[in-house]
Scaffold this active site. Structure first.
Site, PDB file in Angstrom:
ATOM      1  N   HIS A  12      75.593 110.174  22.741  1.00 27.25           N
ATOM      2  CA  HIS A  12      76.368 110.133  23.989  1.00 27.25           C
ATOM      3  C   HIS A  12      75.634 109.379  25.093  1.00 27.25           C
ATOM      4  CE1 HIS A  12      73.744 113.597  23.832  1.00 27.25           C
ATOM      5  NE2 HIS A  12      73.711 113.614  25.153  1.00 27.25           N
ATOM      6  N   CYS A  68      70.211 105.384  22.264  1.00 21.67           N
ATOM      7  CA  CYS A  68      70.332 106.742  22.807  1.00 21.67           C
ATOM      8  C   CYS A  68      69.941 106.642  24.276  1.00 21.67           C
ATOM      9  CB  CYS A  68      69.503 107.759  22.016  1.00 21.67           C
ATOM     10  SG  CYS A  68      67.709 107.590  22.142  1.00 21.67           S
ATOM     11  N   GLY A  69      69.746 107.755  24.950  1.00 22.49           N
ATOM     12  CA  GLY A  69      69.480 107.683  26.382  1.00 22.49           C
ATOM     13  C   GLY A  69      68.240 106.881  26.697  1.00 22.49           C
ATOM     14  N   GLY A  71      66.256 105.609  24.124  1.00 22.28           N
ATOM     15  CA  GLY A  71      65.959 104.777  22.959  1.00 22.28           C
ATOM     16  C   GLY A  71      64.849 105.359  22.091  1.00 22.28           C
ATOM     17  N   ILE A  72      64.179 106.368  22.602  1.00 22.23           N
ATOM     18  CA  ILE A  72      62.984 106.875  21.909  1.00 22.23           C
ATOM     19  C   ILE A  72      63.363 107.762  20.713  1.00 22.23           C
ATOM     20  CG2 ILE A  72      60.923 108.311  22.156  1.00 22.23           C
ATOM     21  CD1 ILE A  72      60.846 107.381  25.134  1.00 22.23           C
ATOM     22  N   GLY A  73      64.192 108.740  20.964  1.00 17.94           N
ATOM     23  CA  GLY A  73      64.519 109.675  19.888  1.00 17.94           C
ATOM     24  C   GLY A  73      65.156 108.993  18.693  1.00 17.94           C
ATOM     25  N   HIS A 101      57.202  88.875  14.177  1.00 16.78           N
ATOM     26  CA  HIS A 101      56.041  89.526  13.548  1.00 16.78           C
ATOM     27  C   HIS A 101      56.382  90.766  12.729  1.00 16.78           C
ATOM     28  CE1 HIS A 101      52.705  87.651  16.296  1.00 16.78           C
ATOM     29  NE2 HIS A 101      53.523  86.749  15.789  1.00 16.78           N
ATOM     30  N   ARG A 135      51.131  85.517   7.486  1.00 19.48           N
ATOM     31  CA  ARG A 135      50.192  86.645   7.571  1.00 19.48           C
ATOM     32  C   ARG A 135      50.879  87.963   7.926  1.00 19.48           C
ATOM     33  NH1 ARG A 135      50.050  84.135  12.450  1.00 19.48           N
ATOM     34  NH2 ARG A 135      49.735  85.397  14.340  1.00 19.48           N
TER      35      ARG A 135
HETATM   36  C1  RB5 Z   1      70.254 113.015  25.164  1.00 19.01           C
HETATM   37  O1  RB5 Z   1      70.394 113.657  26.387  1.00 19.01           O
HETATM   38  C2  RB5 Z   1      68.903 112.323  25.080  1.00 19.01           C
HETATM   39  O2  RB5 Z   1      67.911 113.262  24.859  1.00 19.01           O
HETATM   40  C3  RB5 Z   1      68.911 111.286  23.984  1.00 19.01           C
HETATM   41  O3  RB5 Z   1      69.917 110.363  24.248  1.00 19.01           O
HETATM   42  C4  RB5 Z   1      67.656 110.470  23.820  1.00 19.01           C
HETATM   43  O4  RB5 Z   1      67.234 109.928  25.025  1.00 19.01           O
HETATM   44  C5  RB5 Z   1      66.569 111.118  23.088  1.00 19.01           C
HETATM   45  O5  RB5 Z   1      65.505 110.542  22.819  1.00 19.01           O
END
Ligand code: RB5
Length: 149
Positions: A12, A68-69, A71-73, A101, A135
């Site tokens: 979302h 995602c919000g 991008g990390i998760g 790379h 490489r």
């Molecule tokens: C959702 O609220 C948020 O946690 C998710 O989009 C993301 O940022 C997680 O890494």
């Protein structure tokens, strides 16, 4: 000529950007495989990383976009699959380097952290930049090997 299909998925926190990028890709002549989510209702980002990994494994697309919000998760979730090389991108330099790379096959954006015009620019660079090989090839091969441990 057959259009290349680009797979897109988001939770979302990235659904608005997913819609913008899908439209952008359509305008560039790509076919879009939209793996969800479809609205603002809260969902779990790992589920959409799985959908992307499966679509790539099944050959439905060779390249994809995850959002995602932050991008990390969704990056963490996607990179648990040995055949996925997902790169969280914030700028043109990263978009270029993840192809040159790292042979990234998925570009990841934070829907709450990057402007839409920058994301479109980064997506274009991601799609138009070839892996350098040389490489870097054995390093990229090691990524998949490590994924088997
Ligand atoms: C959702 O609220 C948020 O946690 C998710 O989009 C993301 O940022 C997680 O890494």
């Amino acid at each position: 000529m057959t259009k290349e299909t680009i797979a897109l998925a988001s939770d979302h926190g990235g659904v608005e950007m997913k819609m913008l990028l899908a439209e952008h890709l359509g305008g560039k002549g790509y076919a879009v495989l939209d793996l969800g989510t479809d609205g603002a209702q809260s969902v779990d980002y790992p589920d959409f990383a799985v959908a992307m990994a499966e679509a790539l494994a099944q050959g439905k697309a060779a390249r994809g976009v995850l959002i995602c919000g932050s991008g990390i998760g969704i990056s963490i979730a996607a990179n648990r699959f040995a055949h996925v090389r997902a790169a969280l991108i914030h700028d043109a330099y990263g978009a270029r380097m993840c192809r040159l790379h790292n042979d990234a096959n998925v570009v990841v954006f934070g829907g709450r952290t990057i402007g839409s015009e920058i994301a479109k620019d980064c997506l274009d660079i991601f799609l138009s930049t070839q892996f350098e090989g040389g490489r870097h090839a054995h390093r990229v091969a090691k990524l998949a090997e490590n994924g088997q441990r």
